[in-house]
Design a protein around this motif. Structure first.
Motif, PDB file in Angstrom:
ATOM      1  N   UNK A 178       0.831  -1.206   0.000  1.00  0.00           N
ATOM      2  CA  UNK A 178       0.000   0.000   0.000  1.00  0.00           C
ATOM      3  C   UNK A 178       0.866   1.257   0.000  1.00  0.00           C
ATOM      4  N   UNK A 179       1.938   1.231   0.788  1.00  0.00           N
ATOM      5  CA  UNK A 179       2.824   2.382   0.880  1.00  0.00           C
ATOM      6  C   UNK A 179       3.458   2.700  -0.472  1.00  0.00           C
ATOM      7  N   UNK A 180       3.934   1.668  -1.161  1.00  0.00           N
ATOM      8  CA  UNK A 180       4.596   1.894  -2.446  1.00  0.00           C
ATOM      9  C   UNK A 180       3.608   2.311  -3.532  1.00  0.00           C
ATOM     10  N   UNK A 181       2.462   1.654  -3.588  1.00  0.00           N
ATOM     11  CA  UNK A 181       1.470   1.980  -4.616  1.00  0.00           C
ATOM     12  C   UNK A 181       0.989   3.417  -4.453  1.00  0.00           C
ATOM     13  N   UNK A 182       0.619   3.770  -3.231  1.00  0.00           N
ATOM     14  CA  UNK A 182       0.142   5.126  -2.975  1.00  0.00           C
ATOM     15  C   UNK A 182       1.250   6.151  -3.219  1.00  0.00           C
ATOM     16  N   UNK A 183       2.459   5.810  -2.831  1.00  0.00           N
ATOM     17  CA  UNK A 183       3.578   6.729  -3.006  1.00  0.00           C
ATOM     18  C   UNK A 183       3.872   7.023  -4.460  1.00  0.00           C
ATOM     19  N   UNK A 184       3.926   5.983  -5.292  1.00  0.00           N
ATOM     20  CA  UNK A 184       4.259   6.188  -6.703  1.00  0.00           C
ATOM     21  C   UNK A 184       3.116   6.854  -7.469  1.00  0.00           C
ATOM     22  N   UNK A 185       1.885   6.493  -7.146  1.00  0.00           N
ATOM     23  CA  UNK A 185       0.748   7.159  -7.795  1.00  0.00           C
ATOM     24  C   UNK A 185       0.707   8.633  -7.397  1.00  0.00           C
TER      25      UNK A 185
END
Length: 267
Positions: free
Chosen positions: A194-201
């Motif tokens: 979740x952290x990576x997906x939200x961060x990159x988006x």
């Protein structure tokens, strides 16, 4: 539609200083909401935004005075901040007091926007020493929401021109990010993913909207100072975005149990 036009007419009757205060409170709310995700101290968050907002206002006014210097030189200097003619009293009409009359709407929005980004960044990383991955989005989206609301206000007061729609697009960027955050939070259960997906988006939204804001200004007539400010903004967006990714991917050691620590010590 009639309700929208009535609202626009009402906004036109408001004093610019009142509108600036409302926009500032809107940005502060967005900033506070973003900081609550990383459980930052509420007092520190509000203090940071108040100080940064005040300093950015000083920068915005200073740049305005520099750009409109010929207009200011047409006024005489007088040591009292008011004039009285019969029963009428006029405040801050002469120099040097006129420099401080921000209620006339004399602020450079771009200068305030860039200054707010830089001051909040300095405050977060140097003064508070907070993790950049926690502060990047609150700083950017609170500042963007304020410049978007400012565009809407400028568009309304200048005759419903294209700036209204340009400002609404920026505010919609904030809404899209908020909806994506809620959506990702519901469908992805793994915290790390979740952290990576939200961060990159989120980073993608930041960079796209940064290009959009820069395009709006670069396609308009700009002074040299304003062109420099656009360049500073683009550099900030690129560099701090890279710093955000670096901080996001930084490995963090987790102590899972006492036995794990003992086994490492034994080695």
């Amino acid at each position: 539609m009639e309700y929208i036009f009535k609202l626009a007419e009402f906004i036109q009757t408001l004093h610019p200083l009142i509108v600036f205060i409302v926009i500032f409170l809107f940005g502060m709310y967005v900033f506070w909401r973003g900081c609550t995700e990383s459980r930052k101290n509420r007092s520190s968050v509000f203090d940071m935004f108040l100080v940064s907002g005040f300093l950015s206002g000083v920068v915005g006014r200073t740049i305005y005075v520099m750009l409109e210097w010929k207009q200011f030189t047409s006024f005489i200097w007088y040591w009292i901040p008011y004039e009285k003619y019969g029963d009428d009293v006029y405040l801050f009409r002469l120099l040097p007091w006129r420099f401080f009359s921000i209620w006339d709407g004399g602020l450079v929005i771009l200068a305030m926007f860039v200054a707010l980004l830089l001051i909040l960044t300095f405050y977060s990383l140097v003064v508070k020493r907070w993790r950049w991955k926690h502060m990047f989005f609150p700083i950017y989206f609170s500042s963007t929401s304020m410049i978007g609301a400012s565009f809407v206000y400028v568009g309304i007061t200048s005759g419903y021109n294209a700036w209204v729609y340009k400002g609404l697009i920026l505010i919609m960027v904030l809404a899209i990010f908020f909806l994506l955050f809620k959506f990702i939070y519901k469908i992805i259960k793994d915290t790390l993913t979740e952290k990576y997906v939200l961060g990159y988006i989120g980073l993608g939204i930041v960079w796209i909207s940064s290009i959009y804001i820069s395009y709006l200004y670069l396609t308009s007539e700009l002074s040299m100072i304003e062109s420099i400010l656009v360049g500073i903004f683009l550099i900030w967006s690129l560099v701090m975005g890279i710093v955000f990714v670096s901080d996001l991917r930084r490995a963090r050691v987790r102590i899972q149990s006492v036995s794990t620590v003992r086994s490492v010590t034994a080695q």
